[in-house]
Design a protein around this motif. Structure first.
Motif, PDB file in Angstrom:
ATOM      1  N   VAL A  85       0.873  -1.173   0.000  1.00  0.00           N
ATOM      2  CA  VAL A  85       0.000   0.000   0.000  1.00  0.00           C
ATOM      3  C   VAL A  85       0.908   1.220   0.000  1.00  0.00           C
ATOM      4  O   VAL A  85       1.871   1.284   0.789  1.00  0.00           O
ATOM      5  N   PHE A  86       0.644   2.181  -0.873  1.00  0.00           N
ATOM      6  CA  PHE A  86       1.490   3.368  -0.942  1.00  0.00           C
ATOM      7  C   PHE A  86       0.627   4.578  -1.306  1.00  0.00           C
ATOM      8  O   PHE A  86      -0.535   4.420  -1.711  1.00  0.00           O
ATOM      9  N   SER A  87       1.160   5.760  -1.144  1.00  0.00           N
ATOM     10  CA  SER A  87       0.402   6.969  -1.474  1.00  0.00           C
ATOM     11  C   SER A  87       1.224   7.892  -2.357  1.00  0.00           C
ATOM     12  O   SER A  87       2.461   7.895  -2.298  1.00  0.00           O
ATOM     13  N   VAL A  88       0.523   8.659  -3.167  1.00  0.00           N
ATOM     14  CA  VAL A  88       1.146   9.580  -4.112  1.00  0.00           C
ATOM     15  C   VAL A  88       0.493  10.951  -3.947  1.00  0.00           C
ATOM     16  O   VAL A  88      -0.734  11.031  -3.913  1.00  0.00           O
ATOM     17  N   PRO A  89       1.282  12.026  -3.824  1.00  0.00           N
ATOM     18  CA  PRO A  89       0.669  13.358  -3.766  1.00  0.00           C
ATOM     19  C   PRO A  89      -0.243  13.573  -4.967  1.00  0.00           C
ATOM     20  O   PRO A  89       0.150  13.306  -6.113  1.00  0.00           O
ATOM     21  N   LEU A  90      -1.434  14.049  -4.707  1.00  0.00           N
ATOM     22  CA  LEU A  90      -2.408  14.193  -5.794  1.00  0.00           C
ATOM     23  C   LEU A  90      -1.908  15.153  -6.868  1.00  0.00           C
ATOM     24  O   LEU A  90      -2.140  14.945  -8.062  1.00  0.00           O
ATOM     25  N   ASP A  91      -1.181  16.194  -6.442  1.00  0.00           N
ATOM     26  CA  ASP A  91      -0.730  17.166  -7.441  1.00  0.00           C
ATOM     27  C   ASP A  91       0.405  16.629  -8.325  1.00  0.00           C
ATOM     28  O   ASP A  91       0.755  17.236  -9.333  1.00  0.00           O
ATOM     29  N   PHE A  92       0.973  15.456  -7.969  1.00  0.00           N
ATOM     30  CA  PHE A  92       1.968  14.828  -8.844  1.00  0.00           C
ATOM     31  C   PHE A  92       1.379  14.581 -10.224  1.00  0.00           C
ATOM     32  O   PHE A  92       2.048  14.753 -11.248  1.00  0.00           O
ATOM     33  N   PHE A  93       0.123  14.178 -10.264  1.00  0.00           N
ATOM     34  CA  PHE A  93      -0.506  13.825 -11.536  1.00  0.00           C
ATOM     35  C   PHE A  93      -0.880  15.063 -12.352  1.00  0.00           C
ATOM     36  O   PHE A  93      -1.035  14.963 -13.568  1.00  0.00           O
ATOM     37  N   CYS A  94      -1.014  16.214 -11.697  1.00  0.00           N
ATOM     38  CA  CYS A  94      -1.336  17.442 -12.431  1.00  0.00           C
ATOM     39  C   CYS A  94      -0.221  17.830 -13.388  1.00  0.00           C
ATOM     40  O   CYS A  94      -0.462  18.470 -14.412  1.00  0.00           O
ATOM     41  N   GLN A  95       1.005  17.465 -13.037  1.00  0.00           N
ATOM     42  CA  GLN A  95       2.143  17.784 -13.900  1.00  0.00           C
ATOM     43  C   GLN A  95       2.127  16.935 -15.170  1.00  0.00           C
ATOM     44  O   GLN A  95       2.852  17.216 -16.117  1.00  0.00           O
ATOM     45  N   ASP A  96       1.321  15.879 -15.161  1.00  0.00           N
ATOM     46  CA  ASP A  96       1.224  14.944 -16.285  1.00  0.00           C
ATOM     47  C   ASP A  96       2.615  14.462 -16.726  1.00  0.00           C
ATOM     48  O   ASP A  96       2.945  14.472 -17.910  1.00  0.00           O
ATOM     49  N   ALA A  97       3.418  14.087 -15.717  1.00  0.00           N
ATOM     50  CA  ALA A  97       4.782  13.621 -16.004  1.00  0.00           C
ATOM     51  C   ALA A  97       4.750  12.164 -16.435  1.00  0.00           C
ATOM     52  O   ALA A  97       5.334  11.286 -15.800  1.00  0.00           O
ATOM     53  N   ARG A  98       4.063  11.919 -17.540  1.00  0.00           N
ATOM     54  CA  ARG A  98       3.881  10.545 -18.007  1.00  0.00           C
ATOM     55  C   ARG A  98       5.187   9.959 -18.518  1.00  0.00           C
ATOM     56  O   ARG A  98       6.017  10.660 -19.098  1.00  0.00           O
ATOM     57  N   GLU A  99       5.327   8.664 -18.307  1.00  0.00           N
ATOM     58  CA  GLU A  99       6.503   7.942 -18.816  1.00  0.00           C
ATOM     59  C   GLU A  99       6.280   7.592 -20.278  1.00  0.00           C
ATOM     60  O   GLU A  99       7.151   7.788 -21.120  1.00  0.00           O
ATOM     61  N   VAL A 100       5.105   7.063 -20.570  1.00  0.00           N
ATOM     62  CA  VAL A 100       4.711   6.749 -21.944  1.00  0.00           C
ATOM     63  C   VAL A 100       3.201   6.982 -22.067  1.00  0.00           C
ATOM     64  O   VAL A 100       2.504   7.208 -21.078  1.00  0.00           O
ATOM     65  N   THR A 101       2.715   6.895 -23.305  1.00  0.00           N
ATOM     66  CA  THR A 101       1.283   6.968 -23.574  1.00  0.00           C
ATOM     67  C   THR A 101       0.847   5.684 -24.251  1.00  0.00           C
ATOM     68  O   THR A 101       1.473   5.250 -25.223  1.00  0.00           O
ATOM     69  N   HIS A 102      -0.210   5.059 -23.724  1.00  0.00           N
ATOM     70  CA  HIS A 102      -0.743   3.856 -24.337  1.00  0.00           C
ATOM     71  C   HIS A 102      -1.991   4.211 -25.141  1.00  0.00           C
ATOM     72  O   HIS A 102      -2.915   4.849 -24.621  1.00  0.00           O
ATOM     73  N   ARG A 103      -2.016   3.792 -26.409  1.00  0.00           N
ATOM     74  CA  ARG A 103      -3.224   3.973 -27.217  1.00  0.00           C
ATOM     75  C   ARG A 103      -4.085   2.728 -27.058  1.00  0.00           C
ATOM     76  O   ARG A 103      -3.635   1.607 -27.280  1.00  0.00           O
ATOM     77  N   ILE A 104      -5.333   2.927 -26.661  1.00  0.00           N
ATOM     78  CA  ILE A 104      -6.255   1.801 -26.522  1.00  0.00           C
ATOM     79  C   ILE A 104      -7.543   2.111 -27.271  1.00  0.00           C
ATOM     80  O   ILE A 104      -7.918   3.280 -27.439  1.00  0.00           O
ATOM     81  N   ASP A 105      -8.213   1.074 -27.751  1.00  0.00           N
ATOM     82  CA  ASP A 105      -9.529   1.230 -28.360  1.00  0.00           C
ATOM     83  C   ASP A 105     -10.568   1.022 -27.273  1.00  0.00           C
ATOM     84  O   ASP A 105     -10.645  -0.054 -26.666  1.00  0.00           O
TER      85      ASP A 105
END
Length: 204
Positions: free
Chosen positions: A129-149
């Motif tokens: 179990v772990f936690s991530v600061p919510l504002d971390f995701f606002c930066q959209d520091a994505r590693e990759v982008t997955h295209r899905i249908d």
């Protein structure tokens, strides 16, 4: 910040899909810690599980016949998986429902939890179990982008790396909806980001 989260989720009108036929239902809890710097609580599923083993997810699971509603499902599963007592969770409201790769209709519920909770992972299901600061995701520091249908169209879903954890798939879709709602993050999933490279077009 917490007041803003509460108000925006309560006022939100999510897109709730109607389950098709006998499609099984499930619910997950998106726990947000109460405090000046809210964090999102996530789990790493045990590697030996038959579905989604070794993946990051929110606590949750399938609805049991005895569950009076999907909120009850989310709270019951959170208690079973990580020892989160239902009585300390303030359920705020749902986000949009989704259909998983395995054909399960999943509804996420945002819940506020105390800053300090002694989580007790069920070793048979949860590795961490772990936690991530919510504002971390606002930066959209994505590693990759997955295209899905998905739902009749192409979706471009971010995959995030936080320490040793990879956060992607339906979990990432839920998180993007949340941060777009409460932070006006503007993360777009219906068209590719500028950095997206379609590897299928590079094949010879």
């Amino acid at each position: 910040m917490l007041d803003k989260i509460l108000q925006r989720v309560r006022d939100y009108s999510p897109h709730l899909l109607e389950p098709e036929g006998r499609m099984p239902e499930a619910a997950v809890l998106m726990p947000i810690t109460r405090g000046d710097s809210p964090e999102l609580v996530l789990t790493l599923r045990a590697s030996g599980l038959s579905t989604h083993g070794g993946e990051v997810a929110f606590p949750g699971g399938r609805r049991d016949p005895e569950d009076r509603d999907l909120i009850h499902t989310a709270l019951r599963e959170a208690e079973e998986e990580v020892g989160l007592a239902p009585g300390i969770v303030e359920v705020v409201g749902p986000l949009s429902s989704l259909v998983s790769l395995h054909g399960i209709h999943v509804t996420p519920y945002v819940g506020i939890v105390p800053d300090y909770v002694e989580y007790r992972p069920n070793d048979a299901e949860i590795a961490a179990v772990f936690s991530v600061p919510l504002d971390f995701f606002c930066q959209d520091a994505r590693e990759v982008t997955h295209r899905i249908d998905y739902q009749g169209g192409a979706w471009y879903v971010p995959s995030y790396r936080y320490g040793e954890y990879k956060i992607w798939g339906l979990t990432a879709i839920m998180i993007v909806e949340l941060v777009n709602l409460v932070y006006d993050a503007g993360i777009e999933m219906r068209r590719p980001p500028a950095s997206y490279i379609d590897l299928s077009k590079k094949r010879t």
